[in-house]
Design a protein around this motif. Structure first.
Motif, PDB file in Angstrom:
ATOM      1  N   UNK A  30      -0.731  -1.008  -4.150  1.00 52.99           N
ATOM      2  CA  UNK A  30      -1.298  -0.288  -3.010  1.00 52.99           C
ATOM      3  C   UNK A  30      -2.818  -0.281  -3.097  1.00 52.99           C
ATOM      4  N   UNK A  31      -3.318  -0.043  -4.350  1.00 57.14           N
ATOM      5  CA  UNK A  31      -4.773  -0.061  -4.535  1.00 57.14           C
ATOM      6  C   UNK A  31      -5.354  -1.431  -4.203  1.00 57.14           C
ATOM      7  N   UNK A  35      -8.074  -2.154  -1.537  1.00 61.33           N
ATOM      8  CA  UNK A  35      -9.286  -2.914  -1.869  1.00 61.33           C
ATOM      9  C   UNK A  35      -9.408  -4.134  -0.964  1.00 61.33           C
ATOM     10  N   UNK A  36      -8.272  -4.787  -0.749  1.00 66.31           N
ATOM     11  CA  UNK A  36      -8.288  -5.960   0.136  1.00 66.31           C
ATOM     12  C   UNK A  36      -8.738  -5.571   1.533  1.00 66.31           C
ATOM     13  N   UNK A  37      -8.206  -4.438   2.008  1.00 64.48           N
ATOM     14  CA  UNK A  37      -8.612  -3.970   3.342  1.00 64.48           C
ATOM     15  C   UNK A  37     -10.101  -3.673   3.399  1.00 64.48           C
ATOM     16  N   UNK A 193     -11.932 -11.264  -5.370  1.00 63.70           N
ATOM     17  CA  UNK A 193     -10.972 -12.098  -6.117  1.00 63.70           C
ATOM     18  C   UNK A 193     -10.730 -11.549  -7.513  1.00 63.70           C
ATOM     19  N   UNK A 194     -11.829 -11.077  -8.144  1.00 66.30           N
ATOM     20  CA  UNK A 194     -11.670 -10.505  -9.488  1.00 66.30           C
ATOM     21  C   UNK A 194     -10.826  -9.235  -9.436  1.00 66.30           C
ATOM     22  N   UNK A 195     -11.158  -8.360  -8.476  1.00 61.39           N
ATOM     23  CA  UNK A 195     -10.411  -7.088  -8.373  1.00 61.39           C
ATOM     24  C   UNK A 195      -8.946  -7.336  -8.039  1.00 61.39           C
ATOM     25  N   UNK A 200      -3.481  -7.298  -9.463  1.00 60.36           N
ATOM     26  CA  UNK A 200      -2.143  -7.925  -9.438  1.00 60.36           C
ATOM     27  C   UNK A 200      -1.667  -8.227 -10.853  1.00 60.36           C
ATOM     28  N   UNK A 201      -2.600  -8.739 -11.694  1.00 61.72           N
ATOM     29  CA  UNK A 201      -2.203  -9.057 -13.080  1.00 61.72           C
ATOM     30  C   UNK A 201      -1.766  -7.804 -13.814  1.00 61.72           C
ATOM     31  N   UNK A 202      -2.593  -6.735 -13.702  1.00 64.83           N
ATOM     32  CA  UNK A 202      -2.234  -5.483 -14.371  1.00 64.83           C
ATOM     33  C   UNK A 202      -0.936  -4.923 -13.811  1.00 64.83           C
TER      34      UNK A 202
END
Length: 611
Positions: A30-31, A35-37, A193-195, A200-202
């Motif tokens: 969700x975060x 963040x994407x938004x 991209x980093x965030x 997603x990785x975490x």
């Protein structure tokens, strides 16, 4: 804090634990979406800024081109007087205000560029006003001072160059702004991209780790439950207690409780099975005792003699009470005591006679002692070394017939004592029946006056003994005796005196001959004695001895003592005088009558039969 967290975690259900495990990845997802938004919004803003910068550059270029066209059109018209160049000026002049307004609106968000642009616009408007003035004054200036137009053109060019520098400066600022916006957009994209990658990785990592731990925990606990259920199915003890209160913990507690209840039910079932087995064993023993009791009854019923009765009693009591000794006493009227008739087993008492006062059983019908004080044992058991004794009085119809004594080292159960009491009752009844049957038999085969066997018994016995003599090839002799002058005795002293003479002779015959000899009253004053395995000569000798004892016999009568009593006897033998009972009796009878005819008080041998 850690304990509270563990307690809270143990109280959560599987669904909530799964929600907790997946909650962090969901929050991260969700975060990442938020963040994407936000980044997309910033990118849109950056894109708008870049587009605005591009459009502003284009507008500046367009304004610069329009201004250049207006200046070029005026200069060309003044130099060449061409009308098409004047149209270029007019078109540029008409478009420039709207373009300038649009450009000013675009630069309104950039204050540092707006002020130079306003100055440049003022100069542009002044230049346009100057060009318009120059066009108005151009005809008059050609006529008055032709060289002045060139100076105006040169001045206009200088102004246009200044304006162009200002516009180029604004364009350079826009280009710098554009590069700055491009760099900012690139930074935003990089951060995005980093965030997103990290989020997603975490999220995926936490999801995988959480699901792995959650699944492994469930798998481990389910495996533990499975192994516990398998042990439970095999009847083994289990330990599935868990601190967790979720569904699996509840299932483990339920299985643990089920195992406990199962153990309790198994224990109850084992106790019930043991009770049933014990009851079955008791019933088996009871059935065996009842079978023995029935066999005793059947055996006693079919026992023809007292010896057979003893064997039946010994067999059944030995089966009921193995490893015991037994003594069987019968009451003797003459001794007023109980005489040992039969015994069995190791350690049986050797006391042949016991009296009622020696046995405690006569007080209550039976007396049982096991490992008691010496004074508790019956007095007739002093010679026994056994620890247990059980005395039972054999009584029927208030008549004491005998005593049954059982002794041994092992105790008797209550069932054994009860069944032995029942056996004692049956034995007493059987003894009474035997005594009654023996009494009836004696009445049937005995002469009631003399106590000797009667003629009926003689007929049965003589035939049997004769057949036995034939099989064994042994001799057999018969004596026929008749009282001399018996009728005159009856006539002189009466029939009662005759009966006393018969009784006295009967007693003499009973005691004079052997046990295997058979003395019978043949009828009236005539007697027959059967002597198995006896030669004729021996029989004659025994007859002669009897004759002499009869002569010494004194019979007490009411009228006095009768002393002169004699008998006449005839003797016959097998096989010399025949092999049939009636033939032998006939020959002996003929010899007896010959003795009477020759003077009485004699013994005569039967004559040898004619060849």
């Amino acid at each position: 804090m850690q304990a509270r967290i563990r307690r809270y975690w143990s109280n959560l259900g599987l669904a909530r634990k799964g929600l907790v495990v997946t909650g962090l990845p969901i929050i991260l997802f969700v975060t990442a979406g938020l963040v994407t938004t936000l980044v997309l919004s910033q990118l849109r803003q950056a894109e708008n800024g870049v587009n605005m910068a591009y459009q502003t550059q284009l507008k500046l270029q367009q304004v610069q081109n329009l201004l250049l066209d207006a200046s070029t059109g005026v200069r060309g018209f003044l130099l060449t007087n061409r009308g098409d160049l004047l149209e270029l000026y007019k078109t540029s002049k008409e478009r420039l205000p709207s373009e300038l307004d649009s450009l000013e609106k675009r630069l309104s968000r950039y204050p540092d560029q707006l002020e130079p642009f306003i100055d440049a616009r003022t100069q542009i408007e002044q230049e346009l006003t100057a060009l318009a003035t120059l066009l108005e004054l151009a005809p008059s200036l050609r006529e008055a001072a032709p060289g002045s137009i060139d100076s105006f053109i040169i001045t206009s060019q200088v102004v246009m160059q200044a304006l162009e520098q200002q516009l180029n400066s604004l364009a350079a600022q826009q280009q710098s702004l554009l590069k700055e916006l491009e760099a900012k957009r690139q930074i935003i994209l990089t951060r995005y991209y980093v965030a997103i990658g990290l989020s997603i990785s975490i999220a995926l990592l936490s999801l995988l780790i959480g699901m792995r731990l959650f699944a492994s925990g469930i798998t481990r606990r389910v495996l533990k439950l499975s192994l516990g259920a398998e042990r439970l199915s095999k009847g083994m003890d289990i330990n599935l207690e868990e601190k967790s209160h979720d569904e699996i913990g509840h299932l483990g507690s339920t299985l643990q409780q089920a195992g406990k209840l199962l153990r309790e039910r198994e224990h109850e079932l084992r106790l019930a099975s043991d009770a049933v087995r014990q009851k079955f064993e008791e019933l088996t023993v009871r059935h065996h005792q009842i079978v023995l009791l029935n066999q005793l009854g059947v055996g006693l019923q079919h026992a023809a003699t007292i010896d057979t009765t003893y064997a039946v009693i010994e067999s059944r009591l030995t089966s009921l009470c193995p490893h015991t000794a037994g003594m069987f006493y019968l009451y003797d009227d003459m001794l007023n005591a109980f005489v040992l008739k039969h015994s069995w087993g190791v350690g049986a008492s050797k006391q042949d006679i016991i009296y009622a006062q020696q046995c405690r059983a006569f007080n209550m019908g039976r007396h049982y002692v096991y490992y008691g004080e010496p004074l508790n044992y019956c007095g007739h058991l002093n010679d026994l070394a056994q620890k247990m004794s059980f005395c039972l009085v054999l009584a029927a119809q208030d008549k004491q017939l005998g005593v049954l004594v059982i002794a041994g080292d092992e105790p008797l159960s209550e069932d054994q004592r009860q069944i032995m009491g029942t056996m004692a009752d049956r034995i007493a009844l059987a003894l009474q029946n035997l005594q009654l049957r023996d009494s009836l038999l004696q009445q049937a085969i005995r002469d009631p006056l003399t106590g000797l066997y009667n003629r009926r018994y003689l007929d049965e016995t003589l035939n049997r003994e004769l057949e036995r003599a034939k099989r064994s090839e042994q001799p057999l002799s018969i004596i026929v005796a008749d009282i001399d002058y018996f009728k005159p005795i009856n006539d002189r002293y009466g029939h009662d005196a005759g009966d006393e003479v018969l009784k006295a002779l009967g007693e003499l015959l009973s005691g004079h001959f052997r046990m295997q000899d058979i003395a019978c009253r043949y009828g009236g004053e005539e007697f027959v004695i059967v002597m198995p395995e006896t030669q004729l000569s021996d029989a004659l000798h025994r007859a002669e001895s009897l004759r002499q004892q009869v002569k010494t016999l004194k019979v007490e009568l009411a009228q006095g003592v009768l002393e002169l009593l004699t008998v006449s006897m005839g003797v016959a033998a097998y096989p010399a005088h025949g092999d049939l009972p009636q033939v032998l009796i006939k020959h002996a009878d003929i010899a007896m009558y010959r003795a009477k005819s020759e003077g009485r008080d004699r013994v005569e041998s039967a004559a040898a039969p004619a060849a």
